[in-house]
Structures are given as C-alpha cells and as structure tokens.
Design an enzyme around this catalytic site. Structure first.
Site, PDB file in Angstrom:
ATOM      1  N   LYS A 194      51.929  16.316 -92.411  1.00 58.87           N
ATOM      2  CA  LYS A 194      51.899  15.755 -91.046  1.00 58.87           C
ATOM      3  C   LYS A 194      51.088  16.675 -90.123  1.00 58.87           C
ATOM      4  O   LYS A 194      50.196  16.227 -89.403  1.00 58.87           O
ATOM      5  CB  LYS A 194      53.331  15.643 -90.525  1.00 58.87           C
ATOM      6  CG  LYS A 194      53.450  15.437 -89.013  1.00 58.87           C
ATOM      7  CD  LYS A 194      54.877  15.218 -88.556  1.00 58.87           C
ATOM      8  CE  LYS A 194      55.590  16.472 -88.224  1.00 58.87           C
ATOM      9  NZ  LYS A 194      55.283  17.069 -86.923  1.00 58.87           N
ATOM     10  N   ASN A 195      51.391  17.984 -90.194  1.00 58.21           N
ATOM     11  CA  ASN A 195      50.777  18.920 -89.243  1.00 58.21           C
ATOM     12  C   ASN A 195      49.357  19.339 -89.637  1.00 58.21           C
ATOM     13  O   ASN A 195      48.761  20.178 -88.978  1.00 58.21           O
ATOM     14  CB  ASN A 195      51.686  20.138 -89.025  1.00 58.21           C
ATOM     15  CG  ASN A 195      52.955  19.735 -88.294  1.00 58.21           C
ATOM     16  OD1 ASN A 195      52.992  18.671 -87.662  1.00 58.21           O
ATOM     17  ND2 ASN A 195      53.998  20.526 -88.401  1.00 58.21           N
ATOM     18  N   CYS A 244      59.517  17.313 -80.509  1.00 57.14           N
ATOM     19  CA  CYS A 244      60.910  17.715 -80.771  1.00 57.14           C
ATOM     20  C   CYS A 244      61.432  18.611 -79.646  1.00 57.14           C
ATOM     21  O   CYS A 244      60.723  19.487 -79.159  1.00 57.14           O
ATOM     22  CB  CYS A 244      60.989  18.480 -82.082  1.00 57.14           C
ATOM     23  SG  CYS A 244      60.677  17.417 -83.485  1.00 57.14           S
ATOM     24  N   ARG A 293      58.657  24.769 -74.873  1.00 57.04           N
ATOM     25  CA  ARG A 293      57.342  24.392 -75.434  1.00 57.04           C
ATOM     26  C   ARG A 293      56.250  24.391 -74.353  1.00 57.04           C
ATOM     27  O   ARG A 293      55.662  23.367 -74.026  1.00 57.04           O
ATOM     28  CB  ARG A 293      57.433  23.057 -76.167  1.00 57.04           C
ATOM     29  CG  ARG A 293      58.563  23.098 -77.182  1.00 57.04           C
ATOM     30  CD  ARG A 293      58.507  22.056 -78.214  1.00 57.04           C
ATOM     31  NE  ARG A 293      57.563  22.389 -79.279  1.00 57.04           N
ATOM     32  CZ  ARG A 293      57.311  21.545 -80.288  1.00 57.04           C
ATOM     33  NH1 ARG A 293      57.881  20.376 -80.298  1.00 57.04           N
ATOM     34  NH2 ARG A 293      56.458  21.876 -81.226  1.00 57.04           N
ATOM     35  N   ASP A 296      60.462  25.474 -89.339  1.00 54.27           N
ATOM     36  CA  ASP A 296      60.752  24.059 -89.632  1.00 54.27           C
ATOM     37  C   ASP A 296      61.768  23.907 -90.747  1.00 54.27           C
ATOM     38  O   ASP A 296      62.295  22.810 -90.949  1.00 54.27           O
ATOM     39  CB  ASP A 296      59.459  23.322 -90.000  1.00 54.27           C
ATOM     40  CG  ASP A 296      58.531  23.205 -88.806  1.00 54.27           C
ATOM     41  OD1 ASP A 296      57.351  22.867 -88.998  1.00 54.27           O
ATOM     42  OD2 ASP A 296      58.983  23.488 -87.687  1.00 54.27           O
ATOM     43  N   ARG A 323      59.750  10.272 -88.448  1.00 55.45           N
ATOM     44  CA  ARG A 323      58.537  10.813 -87.795  1.00 55.45           C
ATOM     45  C   ARG A 323      57.804  11.754 -88.740  1.00 55.45           C
ATOM     46  O   ARG A 323      56.605  11.906 -88.667  1.00 55.45           O
ATOM     47  CB  ARG A 323      58.907  11.593 -86.528  1.00 55.45           C
ATOM     48  CG  ARG A 323      59.186  10.757 -85.310  1.00 55.45           C
ATOM     49  CD  ARG A 323      59.334  11.652 -84.118  1.00 55.45           C
ATOM     50  NE  ARG A 323      58.223  12.596 -84.033  1.00 55.45           N
ATOM     51  CZ  ARG A 323      58.290  13.769 -83.404  1.00 55.45           C
ATOM     52  NH1 ARG A 323      59.404  14.130 -82.814  1.00 55.45           N
ATOM     53  NH2 ARG A 323      57.253  14.581 -83.351  1.00 55.45           N
TER      54      ARG A 323
HETATM   55  C1  EPZ Z   1      53.647  23.726 -84.413  1.00 55.13           C
HETATM   56  O1  EPZ Z   1      54.199  23.519 -83.141  1.00 55.13           O
HETATM   57  C2  EPZ Z   1      54.237  22.631 -85.289  1.00 55.13           C
HETATM   58  N1  EPZ Z   1      53.874  21.327 -84.735  1.00 55.13           N
HETATM   59  C3  EPZ Z   1      55.765  22.764 -85.303  1.00 55.13           C
HETATM   60  O2  EPZ Z   1      56.268  21.785 -86.198  1.00 55.13           O
HETATM   61  C4  EPZ Z   1      56.115  24.142 -85.827  1.00 55.13           C
HETATM   62  O3  EPZ Z   1      57.527  24.291 -85.767  1.00 55.13           O
HETATM   63  C5  EPZ Z   1      55.451  25.217 -84.952  1.00 55.13           C
HETATM   64  O4  EPZ Z   1      54.025  25.006 -84.936  1.00 55.13           O
HETATM   65  C6  EPZ Z   1      55.700  26.621 -85.455  1.00 55.13           C
HETATM   66  O5  EPZ Z   1      55.328  26.728 -86.786  1.00 55.13           O
HETATM   67  C7  EPZ Z   1      52.622  20.836 -84.933  1.00 55.13           C
HETATM   68  O6  EPZ Z   1      51.786  21.457 -85.552  1.00 55.13           O
HETATM   69  C8  EPZ Z   1      52.341  19.501 -84.348  1.00 55.13           C
HETATM   70  P1  EPZ Z   1      53.730  26.939 -81.401  1.00 55.13           P
HETATM   71  P2  EPZ Z   1      53.566  24.256 -81.864  1.00 55.13           P
HETATM   72  O7  EPZ Z   1      52.753  26.661 -80.322  1.00 55.13           O
HETATM   73  O8  EPZ Z   1      52.133  24.548 -82.108  1.00 55.13           O
HETATM   74  C9  EPZ Z   1      55.210  29.494 -77.771  1.00 55.13           C
HETATM   75  C10 EPZ Z   1      57.530  19.910 -86.803  1.00 55.13           C
HETATM   76  O9  EPZ Z   1      58.734  19.707 -86.968  1.00 55.13           O
HETATM   77  N2  EPZ Z   1      54.087  28.979 -76.977  1.00 55.13           N
HETATM   78  O10 EPZ Z   1      53.293  27.626 -82.644  1.00 55.13           O
HETATM   79  O11 EPZ Z   1      53.948  23.518 -80.653  1.00 55.13           O
HETATM   80  C11 EPZ Z   1      56.255  28.439 -78.086  1.00 55.13           C
HETATM   81  O12 EPZ Z   1      57.161  28.283 -77.004  1.00 55.13           O
HETATM   82  C12 EPZ Z   1      57.070  20.725 -85.628  1.00 55.13           C
HETATM   83  O13 EPZ Z   1      56.616  19.501 -87.565  1.00 55.13           O
HETATM   84  C13 EPZ Z   1      53.838  29.520 -75.713  1.00 55.13           C
HETATM   85  O14 EPZ Z   1      54.540  30.421 -75.270  1.00 55.13           O
HETATM   86  O15 EPZ Z   1      54.365  25.612 -81.868  1.00 55.13           O
HETATM   87  C14 EPZ Z   1      56.923  29.001 -79.301  1.00 55.13           C
HETATM   88  O16 EPZ Z   1      57.896  29.938 -78.894  1.00 55.13           O
HETATM   89  C15 EPZ Z   1      58.213  21.224 -84.796  1.00 55.13           C
HETATM   90  N3  EPZ Z   1      52.799  29.037 -74.981  1.00 55.13           N
HETATM   91  C16 EPZ Z   1      55.795  29.747 -80.011  1.00 55.13           C
HETATM   92  O17 EPZ Z   1      54.751  29.903 -79.056  1.00 55.13           O
HETATM   93  C17 EPZ Z   1      51.982  28.046 -75.444  1.00 55.13           C
HETATM   94  O18 EPZ Z   1      51.036  27.662 -74.725  1.00 55.13           O
HETATM   95  C18 EPZ Z   1      55.243  29.006 -81.192  1.00 55.13           C
HETATM   96  O19 EPZ Z   1      54.970  27.702 -80.781  1.00 55.13           O
HETATM   97  C19 EPZ Z   1      52.243  27.502 -76.731  1.00 55.13           C
HETATM   98  C20 EPZ Z   1      53.295  27.984 -77.479  1.00 55.13           C
END
Ligand code: EPZ
Length: 441
Positions: A35-36, A130, A135, A329, A422
């Site tokens: 998916k990702n 989610c 986020r 995840d 999803r």
């Molecule tokens: C991606 O989410 C995945 N989603 C998530 O999978 C996955 O859990 C996550 O990466 C971590 O591996 C997709 O790829 C669509 P992050 P993402 O930005 O990119 C902080 C699933 O179930 N952050 O890596 O949104 C954030 O708060 C989903 O498939 C900031 O601070 O996650 C978090 O603490 C759930 N500022 C950390 O970084 C920002 O601008 C990691 O989040 C962006 C993120």
C-alpha cells in the site's frame, strides 16, 4: 464506483470464531502489492510527460481514494484489470486536492511535492488518515519554503506557490525522520533547478525502490534508502523504455502474517515475500522462540506442540524504530503476541504519540496490559483471551484485533472492518484459506 465501495464498507463487521489458543491454521499466504509503495508512485506520475503503467496493485480502498484524487485533478487513469492501470497526467490542472478524500488519506500529502514542482501550485487540506497521533506537516512546509515556494494557510487549508521561474534546489535537514516527507521532497526536487540534498531521510525500502524506478525514467537521484538523498533537478521524466512499475510485496503484510502464524498456525508459509524487509520482526520472533524456516522469497512458520508439554514463547521487550528497525505498523500486533508469551515485556512506541489506544479492549478480552505513558505499555503473559465485540480504531490495530479474536476462546465481532480493508485486501477470504473461521456479516 468509489462511493458505492465506500458505502458498502461502512457497515462491515467481521465475525470470528476463536481457536482458544490452539495452533491449527495451515497453508500459504502471499502479501499483495505494498500500500505504502503504490500510493507514492501514483503521486509520482505527475512528474512524467506521458502515461505510466503500474502493476501488482493491491485492491484496497486507499488505492481507490488516491485514484479518485488524481482523477479529480484531471489525471486520466485506465484500469487494465484489478491489479494494473495506466495513469496519464494532465498538462495543466487546478491543483486543488479534494478535501473529503484527502481527509481520509495521509498519503494525499505526497501529491504536494510533484504537483508543486510540475504545476507550480498546490492547494490542499491538512491530510487525514489513521488517528495515531497529531501527524503534523511542519517538515513539508518548511522544506517547501527552503526550495523557494510561498506557503499560505487558511485554518486547515494550505496553498503553496512555486516562484515564476520554478523551484530551486536546496539543502534540507529533516528534524524528524519522516517517510512521506522524505518521499514528497525527493519527488519535488526532480523538477527543481539545480541540486537538492535531503538529510536525515527515512530509509524505507519503498523509497529506494521508487527512486530506482524514477532513475530508469531519467531522474538523477542518489542515496535513496540511506539517510542522505541527493537529487539533480531536470526536465519532465520520460518512460522511453516503457518500464512498468511493479509494486513490491507489502512488508507490513509479511510481518502481520508472521505474527499471526506464530500465534495460530500449525504450519503456514508466506510466499512471494522479501524476508530481508521483515528482518526486524523475524529477529524479535526468533528471539522469543518462534521457529522460522527462511528461504529466498518465502518464510515458513511451524509450531510443533505435539503434546511435548505446552511450550510458550518467552516475552522480551519491543521498541518501534524507523526502518530497518521494528515497524510501528506492527506494534499493536506484537502486543497481541506478547499477551500469549511468558513473562513481562515493555512495548515502547517511539514514533507516534497516539498509537496505544487499542489496549483497553484487549484487556477486556483478558489481557494484562498496563499503560505507563503515551509511548509505553507493559504486557504480562500468557493470558487466555475471550472473544467479545471490538471496534477497530485504525487500520493496523484492526488487524491486531483480528489476530486477538483468532487466539481467543469464543466468538468476536469486529466493527469498522472498512478500516482493515483500507490496507489489507480481502483479509477475511485469505484467512479462511488457511482455516480461519472468519466471515463478513
Ligand atoms: C508513513 O506515515 C506511513 N504511511 C505509516 O503507515 C507509517 O506508520 C509511518 O510512515 C511510519 O513508518 C504512509 O506511508 C502513507 P511519518 P507518515 O511522517 O509518513 C512526525 C499505515 O498504517 N512528523 O514517518 O505520515 C510524525 O508526527 C500507516 O500504513 C513530524 O513531526 O509518518 C511522527 O512522529 C500508518 N512532522 C514521525 O514524524 C512532519 O511534518 C514519523 O511520521 C511529518 C511527520
């Protein structure tokens, strides 16, 4: 098509008859396309001068949502069967991301990079997805400003404009390691003038795989899959060799099936997977006593409790970490595993501050999980679980409940099955094939 899929999923419930701790599932499972990975290559099609073909697409709602977002922005998408499509980007577009759909899909944020660099402008709502924490998108907004864009915000809606003469390359350090921020800025940099260096990047294998595909179409990306990615900006990408992007197998599905198999299977083989992408999960499960036979593209789980005394797995602490560490995840699924292991173990969710909201219902099933703070829980096992009504709060906790229901004694009902749909294609049908008593009601 999309709306009737959405409506019919809204009232979906899984009814699961638990195995009461018996390990009798048997057969083969194969992960579908990730998916990702596919959600990001769909966003990347905006960088091409002509159409791009994508194969091994999972048949899940998030893909339908992303396709709808693109079609509403003028992209022409032709389905070639359930798992293949061709996507033709428009020359011009209003570049306004549809709010209703983007509110359901965190991956919609990845569109901002390619849209900004190709069409010079993007308007979008704060992305949804989610509910696992706040986020934020501060890393995206500050990086866009670094490459010359102007960001304006009206409450929950953002408009970003590139300078008249286009984006320019810059040095960007991500203060947090972010998967989608890494992908979005890597894509934006492909059409920015000059060199962009991204530091403290996420290293997920999907990012490396995407960069390799884009490089085969003329991009100049080095370092994807390492903490530092360098992009030399250039012209629109051209797929002159007509390479089809084949979505890689979903490593989170692979890890999910590993945990399911360890808890419920006599012998289950996960085929057509990439064991190396599940190395952290394999290491943890083996450390706790799970016997795995690992091949080039398969993993076989066998539980041989042939009456030689009930052998329990030994509980050990688990900490989530960016790739190649243990994936957040799979955190909820590993907690379910620990409820069946002997001993006390700390689960430390280091990435999201709101991803432990599923433990209450597990405790009502008979688990003994204590919340320490918003990042840590203590799990004591083994505890027998009893079936009950469950409501999945998000995609991954939803599958954790499916596994808990299969481990439990008695029948469980899991509402909001659309959350699970999803990210896991036809999960009920696939689990029935290995002997699970699960059906949609
Ligand atoms: C991606 O989410 C995945 N989603 C998530 O999978 C996955 O859990 C996550 O990466 C971590 O591996 C997709 O790829 C669509 P992050 P993402 O930005 O990119 C902080 C699933 O179930 N952050 O890596 O949104 C954030 O708060 C989903 O498939 C900031 O601070 O996650 C978090 O603490 C759930 N500022 C950390 O970084 C920002 O601008 C990691 O989040 C962006 C993120």
């Amino acid at each position: 098509m999309f709306l009737d899929v959405l409506c019919c999923n809204m009232t979906q419930t899984f009814r699961i008859k638990g195995l009461g701790g018996k390990k009798i599932l048997s057969g083969e499972l194969s992960p579908h396309g990730a998916k990702n990975a596919v959600l990001k290559v769909l966003a990347a099609t905006a960088l091409f001068s002509e159409s791009i073909e994508i194969s091994n697409i999972p048949d899940i709602e998030d893909v339908n949502s992303m396709i709808l977002l693109l079609e509403k922005s003028g992209f022409f998408i032709k389905r070639l069967g359930a798992r293949r499509l061709v996507c033709q980007p428009p020359r011009k577009t209003a570049a306004r991301i549809n709010t209703d759909i983007a509110k359901k899909l965190r991956a919609s944020i990845v569109l901002t990079g390619p849209f900004l660099s190709r069409y010079g402008k993007i308007s979008f709502p704060h992305p949804g997805g989610c509910v696992i924490g706040e986020r934020p998108i501060d890393l995206f907004l500050s990086a866009f400003q670094k490459i010359g864009a102007r960001v304006s915000r009206n409450k929950d809606y953002y408009t970003i404009n590139a300078p008249k003469n286009g984006l320019r390359g810059a040095n960007i350090f991500f203060e947090n390691i972010s998967v989608t921020a890494t992908e979005t800025l890597m894509l934006a940099a492909i059409l920015a003038r000059g060199e962009t260096i991204l530091s403290n990047c996420a290293m997920e294998p999907e990012i490396k795989y995407l960069a390799e595909f884009l490089n085969s179409c003329g991009a100049r990306i080095t370092g994807a899959g390492t903490p530092t990615i360098c992009v030399i900006g250039g012209e629109l990408l051209r797929n002159t060799k007509n390479i089809v992007y084949k979505t890689p197998p979903d490593r989170i599905e692979t890890g999910s099936f590993l945990i399911l198999g360890a808890l419920c299977a006599r012998d289950v083989t996960i085929k057509n997977c990439i064991p190396e992408h599940a190395a952290s999960t394999i290491a943890i499960l083996e450390r706790m006593g799970v016997s795995l036979n690992i091949g080039k593209n398969y993993i076989k789980i066998t539980n041989d409790f042939s009456g030689k005394g009930k052998k329990h797995f030994l509980a050990t602490g688990v900490k989530t970490h960016e790739y190649p560490g243990f994936p957040t995840d799979l955190q909820a699924l590993m907690t379910v595993f620990l409820t069946q292991a002997s001993g006390e173990a700390l689960v430390f969710e280091t990435i999201f501050e709101g991803r432990l909201n599923y433990i209450e219902l597990l405790n009502r099933m008979g688990a003994r999980i204590t919340s320490m703070d918003q990042h840590r829980i203590l799990v004591k096992g083994p505890t027998p679980l009893r079936g009950r009504k469950l409501e999945s709060p998000d995609l991954r906790a939803g599958l954790a409940y499916v596994i808990a229901a299969l481990v439990a004694k008695g029948t469980s009902f899991i509402h909001n099955a659309n959350y699970i749909d999803r990210g896991y294609e036809k999960i009920d049908e696939r689990l029935r094939e290995i002997g699970a008593d699960i059906e949609r009601v």
